[in-house]
Motif scaffolding. Structure first.
Motif, PDB file in Angstrom:
ATOM      1  N   MET A   1      -3.276  22.349  16.110  1.00  0.00           N
ATOM      2  CA  MET A   1      -4.391  22.722  15.410  1.00  0.00           C
ATOM      3  C   MET A   1      -4.235  24.118  14.654  1.00  0.00           C
ATOM      4  SD  MET A   1      -7.538  21.720  17.620  1.00  0.00           S
ATOM      5  CE  MET A   1      -7.286  22.441  19.009  1.00  0.00           C
ATOM      6  N   LYS A   2      -3.620  24.999  15.190  1.00  0.00           N
ATOM      7  CA  LYS A   2      -3.773  26.248  14.705  1.00  0.00           C
ATOM      8  C   LYS A   2      -2.845  26.257  13.426  1.00  0.00           C
ATOM      9  CE  LYS A   2      -2.625  31.183  15.169  1.00  0.00           C
ATOM     10  NZ  LYS A   2      -2.714  32.323  16.132  1.00  0.00           N
ATOM     11  N   MET A   3      -1.576  25.835  13.443  1.00  0.00           N
ATOM     12  CA  MET A   3      -0.585  25.541  12.507  1.00  0.00           C
ATOM     13  C   MET A   3      -1.046  24.662  11.260  1.00  0.00           C
ATOM     14  SD  MET A   3       3.476  24.983  12.379  1.00  0.00           S
ATOM     15  CE  MET A   3       3.549  24.012  13.658  1.00  0.00           C
ATOM     16  N   THR A   4      -1.534  23.726  11.692  1.00  0.00           N
ATOM     17  CA  THR A   4      -2.336  22.843  10.798  1.00  0.00           C
ATOM     18  C   THR A   4      -3.158  23.359   9.862  1.00  0.00           C
ATOM     19  OG1 THR A   4      -2.027  20.886  12.149  1.00  0.00           O
ATOM     20  CG2 THR A   4      -3.937  20.917  10.255  1.00  0.00           C
ATOM     21  N   LEU A   5      -4.306  24.335  10.344  1.00  0.00           N
ATOM     22  CA  LEU A   5      -5.326  25.009   9.485  1.00  0.00           C
ATOM     23  C   LEU A   5      -4.470  26.008   8.727  1.00  0.00           C
ATOM     24  CD1 LEU A   5      -8.188  25.035  11.938  1.00  0.00           C
ATOM     25  CD2 LEU A   5      -7.764  23.927   9.795  1.00  0.00           C
ATOM     26  N   PHE A  73     -12.865  18.837   5.210  1.00  0.00           N
ATOM     27  CA  PHE A  73     -12.728  17.470   5.642  1.00  0.00           C
ATOM     28  C   PHE A  73     -13.715  16.785   4.761  1.00  0.00           C
ATOM     29  CE2 PHE A  73     -13.181  13.321   8.016  1.00  0.00           C
ATOM     30  CZ  PHE A  73     -11.934  12.918   8.097  1.00  0.00           C
ATOM     31  N   LEU A  74     -14.951  17.136   4.582  1.00  0.00           N
ATOM     32  CA  LEU A  74     -15.803  16.326   3.703  1.00  0.00           C
ATOM     33  C   LEU A  74     -15.300  16.412   2.342  1.00  0.00           C
ATOM     34  CD1 LEU A  74     -19.150  17.315   5.168  1.00  0.00           C
ATOM     35  CD2 LEU A  74     -18.210  14.854   5.168  1.00  0.00           C
ATOM     36  N   GLY A  75     -14.962  17.604   1.976  1.00  0.00           N
ATOM     37  CA  GLY A  75     -14.441  17.881   0.401  1.00  0.00           C
ATOM     38  C   GLY A  75     -13.218  17.037   0.344  1.00  0.00           C
ATOM     39  N   LYS A  76     -12.362  16.879   1.296  1.00  0.00           N
ATOM     40  CA  LYS A  76     -10.977  16.194   1.000  1.00  0.00           C
ATOM     41  C   LYS A  76     -11.424  14.454   0.903  1.00  0.00           C
ATOM     42  CE  LYS A  76      -8.552  19.720   3.010  1.00  0.00           C
ATOM     43  NZ  LYS A  76      -8.056  20.013   1.754  1.00  0.00           N
ATOM     44  N   ILE A  77     -12.366  14.237   1.667  1.00  0.00           N
ATOM     45  CA  ILE A  77     -13.191  12.911   1.311  1.00  0.00           C
ATOM     46  C   ILE A  77     -13.631  12.500   0.010  1.00  0.00           C
ATOM     47  CG2 ILE A  77     -14.560  10.907   2.170  1.00  0.00           C
ATOM     48  CD1 ILE A  77     -13.879  12.228   5.026  1.00  0.00           C
ATOM     49  N   PHE A  78     -14.803  13.394  -0.346  1.00  0.00           N
ATOM     50  CA  PHE A  78     -15.397  13.226  -1.771  1.00  0.00           C
ATOM     51  C   PHE A  78     -14.646  13.533  -2.758  1.00  0.00           C
ATOM     52  CE2 PHE A  78     -19.322  14.473   1.206  1.00  0.00           C
ATOM     53  CZ  PHE A  78     -19.502  13.225   1.438  1.00  0.00           C
ATOM     54  N   GLY A  79     -13.492  14.397  -2.789  1.00  0.00           N
ATOM     55  CA  GLY A  79     -12.569  14.534  -3.863  1.00  0.00           C
ATOM     56  C   GLY A  79     -12.038  13.090  -4.488  1.00  0.00           C
ATOM     57  N   PRO A  80     -11.165  12.556  -3.693  1.00  0.00           N
ATOM     58  CA  PRO A  80     -10.748  11.243  -4.003  1.00  0.00           C
ATOM     59  C   PRO A  80     -11.745  10.277  -4.244  1.00  0.00           C
ATOM     60  CG  PRO A  80      -9.585  12.041  -1.899  1.00  0.00           C
ATOM     61  CD  PRO A  80     -10.733  12.897  -2.261  1.00  0.00           C
ATOM     62  N   ILE A  81     -13.052  10.030  -3.771  1.00  0.00           N
ATOM     63  CA  ILE A  81     -14.031   9.254  -3.995  1.00  0.00           C
ATOM     64  C   ILE A  81     -14.412   9.564  -5.665  1.00  0.00           C
ATOM     65  CG2 ILE A  81     -16.332   8.603  -3.803  1.00  0.00           C
ATOM     66  CD1 ILE A  81     -15.931   8.880  -0.750  1.00  0.00           C
ATOM     67  N   GLY A  82     -14.623  11.009  -5.815  1.00  0.00           N
ATOM     68  CA  GLY A  82     -14.922  11.315  -7.294  1.00  0.00           C
ATOM     69  C   GLY A  82     -13.759  10.970  -8.391  1.00  0.00           C
ATOM     70  N   TRP A 108      -6.130  14.344   5.745  1.00  0.00           N
ATOM     71  CA  TRP A 108      -7.143  13.752   6.408  1.00  0.00           C
ATOM     72  C   TRP A 108      -6.788  13.569   7.949  1.00  0.00           C
ATOM     73  CZ3 TRP A 108      -8.177   8.839   2.955  1.00  0.00           C
ATOM     74  CH2 TRP A 108      -9.062   9.278   1.711  1.00  0.00           C
ATOM     75  N   VAL A 109      -5.633  13.062   8.297  1.00  0.00           N
ATOM     76  CA  VAL A 109      -5.296  12.974   9.610  1.00  0.00           C
ATOM     77  C   VAL A 109      -5.404  14.162  10.579  1.00  0.00           C
ATOM     78  CG1 VAL A 109      -3.610  11.737  11.363  1.00  0.00           C
ATOM     79  CG2 VAL A 109      -3.961  10.760   9.344  1.00  0.00           C
ATOM     80  N   PRO A 110      -5.015  15.148  10.036  1.00  0.00           N
ATOM     81  CA  PRO A 110      -5.007  16.242  11.155  1.00  0.00           C
ATOM     82  C   PRO A 110      -6.393  16.935  11.197  1.00  0.00           C
ATOM     83  CG  PRO A 110      -3.552  16.719   9.236  1.00  0.00           C
ATOM     84  CD  PRO A 110      -3.839  15.180   8.799  1.00  0.00           C
ATOM     85  N   PHE A 111      -7.216  16.806  10.053  1.00  0.00           N
ATOM     86  CA  PHE A 111      -8.431  17.597  10.037  1.00  0.00           C
ATOM     87  C   PHE A 111      -9.447  16.504  10.836  1.00  0.00           C
ATOM     88  CE2 PHE A 111      -9.206  20.563   6.623  1.00  0.00           C
ATOM     89  CZ  PHE A 111      -8.217  21.333   6.625  1.00  0.00           C
ATOM     90  N   PHE A 112      -9.137  15.162  10.756  1.00  0.00           N
ATOM     91  CA  PHE A 112      -9.732  13.977  11.497  1.00  0.00           C
ATOM     92  C   PHE A 112      -9.325  14.370  13.204  1.00  0.00           C
ATOM     93  CE2 PHE A 112      -9.582  10.017  13.913  1.00  0.00           C
ATOM     94  CZ  PHE A 112     -11.146   9.678  13.915  1.00  0.00           C
ATOM     95  N   LEU A 113      -8.176  14.418  13.499  1.00  0.00           N
ATOM     96  CA  LEU A 113      -7.916  14.773  14.719  1.00  0.00           C
ATOM     97  C   LEU A 113      -8.682  16.233  15.416  1.00  0.00           C
ATOM     98  CD1 LEU A 113      -4.034  14.011  14.596  1.00  0.00           C
ATOM     99  CD2 LEU A 113      -6.088  12.460  15.872  1.00  0.00           C
TER     100      LEU A 113
END
Length: 127
Positions: A1-5, A73-82, A108-113
């Protein structure tokens, strides 16, 4: 988690700095017409860079700072929707989608996890 962020933080800081310092370059690389008001795009770069700071700080205790991860995570979902919406309207070319791969989709996957762990093990507790 630390490295992902921390990777997300470094990416966002670099991408944000690039957009702030060279606001027209993305449009030139994607074959889009340069924008008339680059400060709007530079503002987007500033916001992305600030997200990077948030991810860096959250990396030291992702469970405690899960709201920062959730907002990202929300921004990473709404960006592609936009993007899809504007692409279907014909307002943006498909080449703009390249930015979605590294800005949004790969996270998406690492933030979701991380958020799943918060839900399963901590029931969204704010510590």
């Amino acid at each position: 988690m630390k490295m992902t962020l921390q990777l997300a933080a470094l990416y966002n800081l670099c991408w944000g700095a690039w957009v702030v310092l060279f606001p027209q370059q993305f449009f030139l690389l994607t074959g889009m017409e340069p924008i008339n008001h680059p400060m709007v795009w530079q503002g987007m770069g500033m916001v992305i860079g600030v997200y990077g700071l948030g991810y860096w700080w959250a990396s030291f205790d992702p469970i405690r700072h899960w709201p920062i991860v959730a907002v990202g995570f929300l921004g990473k979902i709404f960006g592609p929707i936009g993007f899809v919406y504007n692409y279907l309207l014909g307002d943006v070319p498909i080449t703009f989608a390249y930015t979605l791969i590294t800005n949004d989709l790969i996270w998406w996957v690492p933030f979701f996890l991380i958020l799943r762990k918060v839900h399963v093990e901590h029931q969204w507790a704010l510590k």
